[in-house]
Write a protein that holds these residues in place. Sequence first.
Motif, PDB file in Angstrom:
ATOM      1  N   VAL A  55       0.842  -1.206   0.000  1.00 14.72           N
ATOM      2  CA  VAL A  55       0.000   0.000   0.000  1.00 14.72           C
ATOM      3  C   VAL A  55       0.876   1.255   0.000  1.00 14.72           C
ATOM      4  N   ARG A  56       2.027   1.143  -0.633  1.00 17.54           N
ATOM      5  CA  ARG A  56       2.929   2.291  -0.694  1.00 17.54           C
ATOM      6  C   ARG A  56       2.304   3.482  -1.392  1.00 17.54           C
ATOM      7  N   HIS A  57       1.288   3.244  -2.235  1.00 16.82           N
ATOM      8  CA  HIS A  57       0.630   4.338  -2.952  1.00 16.82           C
ATOM      9  C   HIS A  57      -0.051   5.325  -2.002  1.00 16.82           C
ATOM     10  N   LEU A  58      -0.291   4.910  -0.761  1.00 17.19           N
ATOM     11  CA  LEU A  58      -0.919   5.825   0.204  1.00 17.19           C
ATOM     12  C   LEU A  58       0.002   6.980   0.574  1.00 17.19           C
ATOM     13  N   ALA A 307      -1.415   6.517   9.178  1.00 13.37           N
ATOM     14  CA  ALA A 307      -2.018   6.240  10.481  1.00 13.37           C
ATOM     15  C   ALA A 307      -3.399   5.623  10.308  1.00 13.37           C
ATOM     16  N   GLY A 308      -4.159   6.097   9.303  1.00 11.48           N
ATOM     17  CA  GLY A 308      -5.478   5.538   9.040  1.00 11.48           C
ATOM     18  C   GLY A 308      -5.414   4.090   8.601  1.00 11.48           C
ATOM     19  N   TYR A 309      -4.413   3.764   7.774  1.00  8.92           N
ATOM     20  CA  TYR A 309      -4.231   2.375   7.356  1.00  8.92           C
ATOM     21  C   TYR A 309      -3.930   1.494   8.574  1.00  8.92           C
ATOM     22  N   CYS A 310      -3.053   1.960   9.441  1.00  7.47           N
ATOM     23  CA  CYS A 310      -2.733   1.188  10.641  1.00  7.47           C
ATOM     24  C   CYS A 310      -3.955   1.026  11.539  1.00  7.47           C
ATOM     25  N   GLN A 311      -4.788   2.053  11.578  1.00  6.87           N
ATOM     26  CA  GLN A 311      -6.022   1.946  12.358  1.00  6.87           C
ATOM     27  C   GLN A 311      -6.919   0.845  11.800  1.00  6.87           C
ATOM     28  N   GLN A 312      -7.018   0.770  10.468  1.00  4.59           N
ATOM     29  CA  GLN A 312      -7.833  -0.278   9.848  1.00  4.59           C
ATOM     30  C   GLN A 312      -7.296  -1.665  10.176  1.00  4.59           C
ATOM     31  N   LYS A 313      -5.977  -1.808  10.176  1.00  5.14           N
ATOM     32  CA  LYS A 313      -5.363  -3.121  10.377  1.00  5.14           C
ATOM     33  C   LYS A 313      -5.237  -3.513  11.846  1.00  5.14           C
ATOM     34  N   LEU A 314      -5.009  -2.523  12.697  1.00  2.00           N
ATOM     35  CA  LEU A 314      -4.695  -2.822  14.099  1.00  2.00           C
ATOM     36  C   LEU A 314      -5.804  -2.441  15.062  1.00  2.00           C
ATOM     37  N   GLY A 315      -6.702  -1.550  14.615  1.00  2.00           N
ATOM     38  CA  GLY A 315      -7.715  -1.025  15.514  1.00  2.00           C
ATOM     39  C   GLY A 315      -7.227   0.234  16.208  1.00  2.00           C
ATOM     40  N   GLY A 316      -7.974   0.693  17.201  1.00  2.00           N
ATOM     41  CA  GLY A 316      -7.563   1.868  17.953  1.00  2.00           C
ATOM     42  C   GLY A 316      -8.221   3.142  17.470  1.00  2.00           C
ATOM     43  N   GLN A 317      -7.801   4.252  18.066  1.00  2.00           N
ATOM     44  CA  GLN A 317      -8.364   5.566  17.781  1.00  2.00           C
ATOM     45  C   GLN A 317      -7.248   6.553  17.471  1.00  2.00           C
TER      46      GLN A 317
END
Length: 329
Positions: A55-58, A307-317
Amino acid sequence: MRQLGLFFILATLVFSCSPPQKAAPENGGDLYVSPASQSDERAAKLLPMHGSEDVRHLLTYTPRAQPAEALDSAKQYFANEQFDWILRLQPAHLVTRQQLITCFDRQWQEQHGEPQLYGRSARDGRWTYAVAGGADTVFSALALGWKLYNSRTESPRPFALAELDGFRQATVARATQLPARLTQLNYQPAQAAARSQQLGQFVVANDQQAFIRLKAATDFKGRAIWNAMLSLGLHWGDMDLFHWDNPATDAGGGDYLFDVYTTTEPGYFLPERIAANEVSTADLVFAFSIPRSAAPAQVLASMYRAAGYCQQKLGGQLVDAAGQPFNLA
Protein backbone atom coordinates in the motif's frame (compact mmCIF):
# COMPACT_ATOMS: atom_id res chain seq x y z
CA MET A 1 9.02 35.65 4.64
CA ARG A 2 9.44 35.09 8.38
CA GLN A 3 8.33 31.44 7.97
CA LEU A 4 10.88 30.96 5.20
CA GLY A 5 13.56 32.40 7.45
CA LEU A 6 12.62 30.06 10.31
CA PHE A 7 12.70 27.06 7.96
CA PHE A 8 16.13 28.02 6.61
CA ILE A 9 17.67 28.42 10.04
CA LEU A 10 16.21 25.18 11.42
CA ALA A 11 17.03 23.23 8.27
CA THR A 12 20.60 24.49 8.30
CA LEU A 13 21.04 23.71 11.98
CA VAL A 14 19.79 20.17 11.65
CA PHE A 15 20.35 19.02 8.10
CA SER A 16 23.62 20.59 7.04
CA CYS A 17 25.44 17.94 5.02
CA SER A 18 27.44 15.53 7.14
CA PRO A 19 28.85 12.11 6.33
CA PRO A 20 27.74 9.33 8.64
CA GLN A 21 30.07 8.53 11.51
CA LYS A 22 31.40 5.02 11.67
CA ALA A 23 29.26 3.22 14.21
CA ALA A 24 30.78 1.61 17.28
CA PRO A 25 29.22 -1.26 19.16
CA GLU A 26 27.16 -0.35 22.23
CA ASN A 27 27.78 -2.20 25.46
CA GLY A 28 24.94 -2.99 27.80
CA GLY A 29 21.18 -2.94 27.39
CA ASP A 30 19.35 -3.86 24.22
CA LEU A 31 20.25 -0.83 22.10
CA TYR A 32 22.14 -1.60 18.91
CA VAL A 33 24.17 0.93 16.96
CA SER A 34 25.03 -0.05 13.40
CA PRO A 35 25.10 1.18 9.81
CA ALA A 36 21.84 0.91 7.83
CA SER A 37 23.07 -2.07 5.82
CA GLN A 38 23.83 -3.98 9.02
CA SER A 39 20.42 -3.05 10.46
CA ASP A 40 18.72 -4.49 7.36
CA GLU A 41 20.74 -7.69 7.61
CA ARG A 42 19.93 -7.98 11.29
CA ALA A 43 16.19 -7.61 10.70
CA ALA A 44 16.13 -9.89 7.64
CA LYS A 45 17.50 -12.78 9.72
CA LEU A 46 14.48 -12.58 12.00
CA LEU A 47 11.47 -11.10 10.22
CA PRO A 48 9.95 -10.66 6.74
CA MET A 49 11.33 -7.68 4.85
CA HIS A 50 8.10 -7.09 2.91
CA GLY A 51 4.57 -6.55 4.18
CA SER A 52 1.68 -8.88 3.42
CA GLU A 53 0.32 -6.27 0.99
CA ASP A 54 1.69 -3.29 -0.90
CA VAL A 55 0.00 0.00 0.00
CA ARG A 56 2.93 2.29 -0.69
CA HIS A 57 0.63 4.34 -2.95
CA LEU A 58 -0.92 5.82 0.20
CA LEU A 59 2.28 7.80 0.75
CA THR A 60 2.91 10.47 -1.88
CA TYR A 61 5.60 13.12 -1.91
CA THR A 62 6.54 15.45 -4.77
CA PRO A 63 9.26 17.88 -3.66
CA ARG A 64 9.72 21.15 -5.47
CA ALA A 65 12.27 21.07 -8.26
CA GLN A 66 15.63 22.47 -7.24
CA PRO A 67 18.15 24.26 -9.45
CA ALA A 68 20.87 22.05 -10.83
CA GLU A 69 23.96 21.97 -8.63
CA ALA A 70 27.57 21.83 -9.57
CA LEU A 71 29.09 18.41 -9.98
CA ASP A 72 30.29 16.85 -6.73
CA SER A 73 33.88 17.16 -7.91
CA ALA A 74 33.50 20.96 -7.91
CA LYS A 75 31.89 21.19 -4.47
CA GLN A 76 33.49 22.18 -1.21
CA TYR A 77 32.35 20.58 2.01
CA PHE A 78 32.97 22.67 5.08
CA ALA A 79 31.45 23.75 8.36
CA ASN A 80 28.77 26.44 8.44
CA GLU A 81 30.35 29.75 9.48
CA GLN A 82 27.10 30.94 11.04
CA PHE A 83 25.96 27.87 12.96
CA ASP A 84 29.20 25.98 13.70
CA TRP A 85 32.24 26.79 15.82
CA ILE A 86 35.30 26.39 13.62
CA LEU A 87 38.95 26.11 14.65
CA ARG A 88 41.38 26.29 11.71
CA LEU A 89 44.80 24.67 11.97
CA GLN A 90 47.87 25.21 9.85
CA PRO A 91 50.22 22.20 9.80
CA ALA A 92 53.95 22.62 9.44
CA HIS A 93 53.86 20.30 6.41
CA LEU A 94 51.30 18.37 4.35
CA VAL A 95 49.18 16.02 6.45
CA THR A 96 47.67 12.74 5.31
CA ARG A 97 44.15 11.67 6.21
CA GLN A 98 45.54 8.84 8.29
CA GLN A 99 47.77 11.20 10.26
CA LEU A 100 44.82 13.50 10.93
CA ILE A 101 42.40 10.82 12.13
CA THR A 102 45.16 9.18 14.18
CA CYS A 103 45.84 12.49 15.90
CA PHE A 104 42.17 13.41 16.47
CA ASP A 105 40.96 9.84 16.88
CA ARG A 106 37.43 8.70 17.64
CA GLN A 107 38.01 8.54 21.38
CA TRP A 108 39.34 12.11 21.41
CA GLN A 109 36.34 13.32 19.41
CA GLU A 110 33.87 11.64 21.75
CA GLN A 111 35.57 13.24 24.74
CA HIS A 112 35.52 16.70 23.16
CA GLY A 113 32.04 17.36 21.84
CA GLU A 114 32.10 15.30 18.60
CA PRO A 115 33.70 17.80 16.18
CA GLN A 116 33.70 17.17 12.44
CA LEU A 117 37.18 16.97 10.85
CA TYR A 118 37.91 18.85 7.62
CA GLY A 119 40.91 19.03 5.35
CA ARG A 120 41.81 21.35 2.47
CA SER A 121 43.00 19.32 -0.48
CA ALA A 122 46.65 19.84 -1.33
CA ARG A 123 45.72 19.06 -4.94
CA ASP A 124 42.90 21.53 -5.70
CA GLY A 125 42.56 23.68 -2.57
CA ARG A 126 38.97 22.65 -1.83
CA TRP A 127 37.75 21.83 1.66
CA THR A 128 36.26 18.38 2.26
CA TYR A 129 35.35 15.99 5.03
CA ALA A 130 38.52 14.36 6.27
CA VAL A 131 36.90 10.92 6.46
CA ALA A 132 34.79 11.04 3.28
CA GLY A 133 35.21 8.13 0.93
CA GLY A 134 36.77 9.06 -2.40
CA ALA A 135 38.05 12.41 -1.12
CA ASP A 136 41.67 13.53 -1.41
CA THR A 137 43.88 12.14 1.32
CA VAL A 138 46.60 14.80 1.57
CA PHE A 139 45.77 18.15 3.16
CA SER A 140 47.48 21.53 3.28
CA ALA A 141 45.18 22.96 5.98
CA LEU A 142 42.89 21.47 8.64
CA ALA A 143 39.80 22.47 10.60
CA LEU A 144 37.54 21.15 13.34
CA GLY A 145 33.88 22.17 13.42
CA TRP A 146 31.38 21.80 16.28
CA LYS A 147 27.65 22.27 15.71
CA LEU A 148 26.79 25.01 18.20
CA TYR A 149 23.40 23.39 18.73
CA ASN A 150 22.86 19.88 17.45
CA SER A 151 19.21 18.93 17.89
CA ARG A 152 19.81 15.48 16.37
CA THR A 153 21.64 14.29 19.48
CA GLU A 154 19.77 12.26 22.09
CA SER A 155 19.77 15.11 24.66
CA PRO A 156 20.45 18.36 22.78
CA ARG A 157 21.73 21.29 24.82
CA PRO A 158 23.83 24.42 24.28
CA PHE A 159 27.56 24.37 24.97
CA ALA A 160 28.88 26.17 28.06
CA LEU A 161 31.82 28.57 27.89
CA ALA A 162 34.00 26.27 30.02
CA GLU A 163 33.37 23.37 27.63
CA LEU A 164 34.28 25.35 24.52
CA ASP A 165 37.37 26.83 26.12
CA GLY A 166 38.37 23.31 27.12
CA PHE A 167 37.87 22.10 23.53
CA ARG A 168 40.08 24.93 22.26
CA GLN A 169 42.87 24.13 24.70
CA ALA A 170 42.63 20.39 23.98
CA THR A 171 42.75 21.04 20.22
CA VAL A 172 45.85 23.21 20.52
CA ALA A 173 47.59 20.61 22.68
CA ARG A 174 46.64 17.70 20.45
CA ALA A 175 47.65 19.49 17.24
CA THR A 176 51.28 19.61 18.37
CA GLN A 177 51.46 15.92 17.46
CA LEU A 178 51.17 16.73 13.73
CA PRO A 179 52.59 19.43 14.30
CA ALA A 180 50.02 22.16 13.57
CA ARG A 181 49.06 25.47 15.14
CA LEU A 182 45.72 27.18 15.68
CA THR A 183 45.43 30.10 13.23
CA GLN A 184 41.79 31.20 13.32
CA LEU A 185 38.48 30.89 15.18
CA ASN A 186 35.22 32.12 13.67
CA TYR A 187 33.99 32.86 17.23
CA GLN A 188 35.91 33.33 20.45
CA PRO A 189 34.77 30.80 23.09
CA ALA A 190 32.58 33.34 24.91
CA GLN A 191 30.94 34.38 21.63
CA ALA A 192 30.44 30.75 20.63
CA ALA A 193 28.81 29.91 23.98
CA ALA A 194 26.43 32.86 23.64
CA ARG A 195 25.61 31.83 20.08
CA SER A 196 24.98 28.25 21.21
CA GLN A 197 22.54 29.45 23.85
CA GLN A 198 20.77 31.64 21.30
CA LEU A 199 20.41 28.83 18.78
CA GLY A 200 19.16 26.42 21.42
CA GLN A 201 16.46 28.86 22.53
CA PHE A 202 15.46 29.45 18.91
CA VAL A 203 15.07 25.75 18.11
CA VAL A 204 13.06 25.04 21.27
CA ALA A 205 10.75 27.98 20.55
CA ASN A 206 10.14 27.20 16.88
CA ASP A 207 10.49 23.45 16.40
CA GLN A 208 6.81 22.49 16.23
CA GLN A 209 5.82 18.85 15.71
CA ALA A 210 3.10 17.33 13.57
CA PHE A 211 1.77 14.51 15.73
CA ILE A 212 -0.79 11.72 15.27
CA ARG A 213 -1.20 9.05 17.91
CA LEU A 214 -2.94 5.76 17.19
CA LYS A 215 -4.16 4.79 20.65
CA ALA A 216 -4.84 1.09 21.12
CA ALA A 217 -8.03 -0.31 22.60
CA THR A 218 -6.11 -3.57 23.04
CA ASP A 219 -2.31 -3.55 22.87
CA PHE A 220 -0.82 -3.78 19.39
CA LYS A 221 1.35 -6.84 18.85
CA GLY A 222 4.85 -6.46 17.47
CA ARG A 223 4.47 -8.69 14.42
CA ALA A 224 1.26 -6.91 13.37
CA ILE A 225 3.02 -3.55 13.74
CA TRP A 226 5.97 -4.78 11.69
CA ASN A 227 3.68 -6.04 8.91
CA ALA A 228 1.69 -2.79 8.74
CA MET A 229 4.82 -0.63 8.65
CA LEU A 230 6.43 -2.64 5.84
CA SER A 231 3.18 -2.78 3.86
CA LEU A 232 3.24 1.03 3.88
CA GLY A 233 6.83 1.00 2.64
CA LEU A 234 8.27 2.36 5.87
CA HIS A 235 11.82 1.39 6.72
CA TRP A 236 12.95 0.12 10.09
CA GLY A 237 16.41 1.29 11.09
CA ASP A 238 17.86 4.43 12.68
CA MET A 239 17.26 4.53 16.45
CA ASP A 240 15.27 1.26 16.07
CA LEU A 241 12.27 3.24 14.78
CA PHE A 242 10.23 3.10 11.58
CA HIS A 243 10.78 5.89 9.04
CA TRP A 244 9.36 7.10 5.75
CA ASP A 245 12.59 7.68 3.83
CA ASN A 246 13.03 11.00 2.04
CA PRO A 247 13.66 10.20 -1.64
CA ALA A 248 14.90 13.72 -2.39
CA THR A 249 17.06 15.04 0.44
CA ASP A 250 18.65 17.57 -1.94
CA ALA A 251 15.24 19.24 -2.24
CA GLY A 252 15.09 19.87 1.50
CA GLY A 253 14.35 18.12 4.76
CA GLY A 254 16.31 15.34 6.35
CA ASP A 255 16.77 11.65 5.71
CA TYR A 256 13.21 10.88 6.87
CA LEU A 257 9.86 12.51 6.12
CA PHE A 258 8.21 11.17 9.26
CA ASP A 259 9.01 8.68 12.04
CA VAL A 260 6.95 6.15 13.98
CA TYR A 261 7.65 5.38 17.63
CA THR A 262 5.65 4.36 20.71
CA THR A 263 5.20 5.81 24.17
CA THR A 264 5.37 2.26 25.57
CA GLU A 265 8.81 1.59 27.06
CA PRO A 266 11.43 1.48 25.68
CA GLY A 267 9.87 3.62 22.93
CA TYR A 268 11.53 1.81 20.02
CA PHE A 269 11.17 -1.52 18.22
CA LEU A 270 13.74 -4.31 18.50
CA PRO A 271 13.34 -7.01 15.82
CA GLU A 272 14.75 -9.60 18.21
CA ARG A 273 11.89 -8.97 20.63
CA ILE A 274 9.29 -8.72 17.88
CA ALA A 275 10.41 -12.07 16.45
CA ALA A 276 10.16 -13.56 19.95
CA ASN A 277 6.59 -12.21 20.31
CA GLU A 278 7.67 -10.05 23.24
CA VAL A 279 6.44 -6.67 21.94
CA SER A 280 3.06 -5.16 22.83
CA THR A 281 2.46 -1.42 22.66
CA ALA A 282 -0.30 0.86 23.85
CA ASP A 283 0.06 3.12 20.84
CA LEU A 284 1.91 4.13 17.70
CA VAL A 285 3.01 7.74 17.31
CA PHE A 286 3.52 9.27 13.86
CA ALA A 287 5.47 12.53 13.93
CA PHE A 288 7.75 14.95 12.10
CA SER A 289 9.18 18.43 12.62
CA ILE A 290 7.15 20.99 10.68
CA PRO A 291 9.88 23.66 10.22
CA ARG A 292 12.37 21.05 9.05
CA SER A 293 10.06 19.64 6.38
CA ALA A 294 10.33 20.90 2.79
CA ALA A 295 6.64 20.09 2.16
CA PRO A 296 4.83 19.76 5.51
CA ALA A 297 1.29 19.75 4.08
CA GLN A 298 2.13 16.85 1.74
CA VAL A 299 3.90 14.92 4.47
CA LEU A 300 1.07 15.45 6.98
CA ALA A 301 -1.54 14.21 4.49
CA SER A 302 0.49 11.07 3.80
CA MET A 303 1.18 10.54 7.49
CA TYR A 304 -2.55 10.77 8.16
CA ARG A 305 -3.24 8.12 5.51
CA ALA A 306 -0.51 5.91 7.00
CA ALA A 307 -2.02 6.24 10.48
CA GLY A 308 -5.48 5.54 9.04
CA TYR A 309 -4.23 2.38 7.36
CA CYS A 310 -2.73 1.19 10.64
CA GLN A 311 -6.02 1.95 12.36
CA GLN A 312 -7.83 -0.28 9.85
CA LYS A 313 -5.36 -3.12 10.38
CA LEU A 314 -4.70 -2.82 14.10
CA GLY A 315 -7.72 -1.03 15.51
CA GLY A 316 -7.56 1.87 17.95
CA GLN A 317 -8.36 5.57 17.78
CA LEU A 318 -6.49 8.43 16.12
CA VAL A 319 -5.90 11.28 18.58
CA ASP A 320 -3.86 14.49 18.67
CA ALA A 321 -1.23 15.56 21.20
CA ALA A 322 -3.99 16.64 23.60
CA GLY A 323 -5.69 13.25 23.39
CA GLN A 324 -8.63 14.57 21.37
CA PRO A 325 -9.90 12.87 18.17
CA PHE A 326 -7.52 13.82 15.36
CA ASN A 327 -8.87 16.21 12.73
CA LEU A 328 -6.73 16.73 9.62
CA ALA A 329 -8.52 20.02 8.91
